[in-house]
Write a protein that holds these residues in place. Structure first.
Motif, mmCIF file in Angstrom:
data_model
loop_
_atom_site.group_PDB
_atom_site.id
_atom_site.type_symbol
_atom_site.label_atom_id
_atom_site.label_comp_id
_atom_site.label_asym_id
_atom_site.label_seq_id
_atom_site.Cartn_x
_atom_site.Cartn_y
_atom_site.Cartn_z
ATOM 1 N N GLU A 1 41.906 44.742 34.099
ATOM 2 C CA GLU A 1 41.210 45.987 33.936
ATOM 3 C C GLU A 1 42.041 47.046 34.899
ATOM 4 N N GLN A 2 42.575 46.657 36.028
ATOM 5 C CA GLN A 2 43.244 47.652 36.769
ATOM 6 C C GLN A 2 44.793 47.619 36.781
ATOM 7 N N GLN A 3 45.246 46.614 35.573
ATOM 8 C CA GLN A 3 46.526 46.823 35.414
ATOM 9 C C GLN A 3 47.500 46.286 36.636
ATOM 10 N N VAL A 4 46.782 45.405 37.626
ATOM 11 C CA VAL A 4 47.550 44.906 38.617
ATOM 12 C C VAL A 4 47.987 43.328 38.359
ATOM 13 N N LYS A 5 49.262 43.122 38.522
ATOM 14 C CA LYS A 5 49.989 41.724 38.581
ATOM 15 C C LYS A 5 49.597 40.961 39.949
ATOM 16 N N LEU A 6 48.785 40.132 39.619
ATOM 17 C CA LEU A 6 48.376 39.283 41.038
ATOM 18 C C LEU A 6 49.314 38.183 40.989
ATOM 19 N N PRO A 7 49.626 38.072 42.459
ATOM 20 C CA PRO A 7 50.701 36.694 42.459
ATOM 21 C C PRO A 7 49.683 35.492 42.567
ATOM 22 N N PRO A 8 50.472 34.494 42.629
ATOM 23 C CA PRO A 8 49.389 33.195 42.838
ATOM 24 C C PRO A 8 48.466 33.411 43.987
ATOM 25 N N ALA B 1 38.028 34.347 39.910
ATOM 26 C CA ALA B 1 37.593 34.805 38.331
ATOM 27 C C ALA B 1 37.532 36.382 38.127
ATOM 28 N N ALA B 2 36.565 36.576 39.262
ATOM 29 C CA ALA B 2 36.561 38.235 39.194
ATOM 30 C C ALA B 2 37.643 38.943 39.723
ATOM 31 N N MET B 3 38.207 38.355 40.461
ATOM 32 C CA MET B 3 39.896 39.105 40.997
ATOM 33 C C MET B 3 40.815 39.048 39.778
ATOM 34 N N GLN B 4 40.715 38.006 39.070
ATOM 35 C CA GLN B 4 41.575 37.934 37.920
ATOM 36 C C GLN B 4 41.348 39.050 36.629
ATOM 37 N N GLN B 5 40.009 39.070 36.544
ATOM 38 C CA GLN B 5 39.440 40.047 35.521
ATOM 39 C C GLN B 5 39.844 41.521 35.993
ATOM 40 N N ILE B 6 39.439 41.872 37.135
ATOM 41 C CA ILE B 6 39.551 43.210 37.782
ATOM 42 C C ILE B 6 41.189 43.422 37.816
ATOM 43 N N ALA B 7 42.204 42.543 38.043
ATOM 44 C CA ALA B 7 43.553 42.765 38.013
ATOM 45 C C ALA B 7 43.815 42.941 36.525
ATOM 46 N N PHE C 1 45.803 44.704 45.085
ATOM 47 C CA PHE C 1 44.576 45.682 44.928
ATOM 48 C C PHE C 1 44.440 46.764 46.028
ATOM 49 N N ASP C 2 44.237 47.949 45.449
ATOM 50 C CA ASP C 2 43.886 48.934 46.253
ATOM 51 C C ASP C 2 42.371 48.968 46.839
ATOM 52 N N SER C 3 42.122 50.215 47.376
ATOM 53 C CA SER C 3 40.762 50.405 48.078
ATOM 54 C C SER C 3 39.922 50.175 46.766
ATOM 55 N N LEU C 4 40.069 50.982 45.766
ATOM 56 C CA LEU C 4 39.270 50.794 44.447
ATOM 57 C C LEU C 4 38.935 49.262 43.991
ATOM 58 N N GLY C 5 40.176 48.724 43.919
ATOM 59 C CA GLY C 5 39.785 47.452 43.327
ATOM 60 C C GLY C 5 39.225 46.617 44.208
ATOM 61 N N PHE C 6 39.385 46.544 45.574
ATOM 62 C CA PHE C 6 38.391 45.920 46.323
ATOM 63 C C PHE C 6 36.828 46.242 46.471
ATOM 64 N N ALA C 7 36.655 47.600 46.384
ATOM 65 C CA ALA C 7 35.286 48.136 45.922
ATOM 66 C C ALA C 7 34.643 47.583 44.726
ATOM 67 N N ILE C 8 35.286 47.655 43.685
ATOM 68 C CA ILE C 8 34.869 46.844 42.391
ATOM 69 C C ILE C 8 34.679 45.593 42.808
ATOM 70 N N LEU C 9 35.582 44.592 43.344
ATOM 71 C CA LEU C 9 35.262 43.207 43.753
ATOM 72 C C LEU C 9 33.836 43.116 44.269
ATOM 73 N N VAL C 10 33.922 43.810 45.430
ATOM 74 C CA VAL C 10 32.798 43.494 46.376
ATOM 75 C C VAL C 10 31.361 43.911 45.561
ATOM 76 N N ALA C 11 31.477 44.904 44.608
ATOM 77 C CA ALA C 11 30.290 45.329 43.922
ATOM 78 C C ALA C 11 29.872 44.302 42.791
#
Length: 81
Positions: A17-24, A9-15, A36-46
């Motif tokens: 917000e960051q306009q990332v098209k997640l694969p399945p 759920a967090a990954m989907q929300q960040i995607a 996800f780039d490094s910022l996306g992963f930093a946001i996710l971990v935080a």
């Protein structure tokens, strides 16, 4: 909600917000292939630290960053209580 579902759920929300098209998302998917780039992963971990109260990557001296979604989820599921 399980740890796995909270992470997804967090990954989907960040995607969104960051306009990332997640694969399945599945356990064998490489984290690199999530888009996800490094910022996306930093946001996710935080966010997960706020939500779950733990950052498994700072708890262990020898913690290696996971390579797949499954590895990432297991890192959170296997944090000692």
């Amino acid at each position: 909600m399980s740890v796995r579902l909270r992470i997804i759920a967090a990954m989907q929300q960040i995607a969104v917000e960051q306009q990332v098209k997640l694969p399945p998302l599945h356990d064998e998917l490489s984290l690199h292939e999530t888009g996800f780039d490094s910022l996306g992963f930093a946001i996710l971990v935080a966010r997960l630290e706020d939500d779950l109260g733990v950052d498994p990557f700072t708890l262990a001296d020898d913690a290696a960053f996971p390579l797949t979604i499954g590895d990432f989820v297991r890192a959170y599921e296997n944090v000692p209580a």
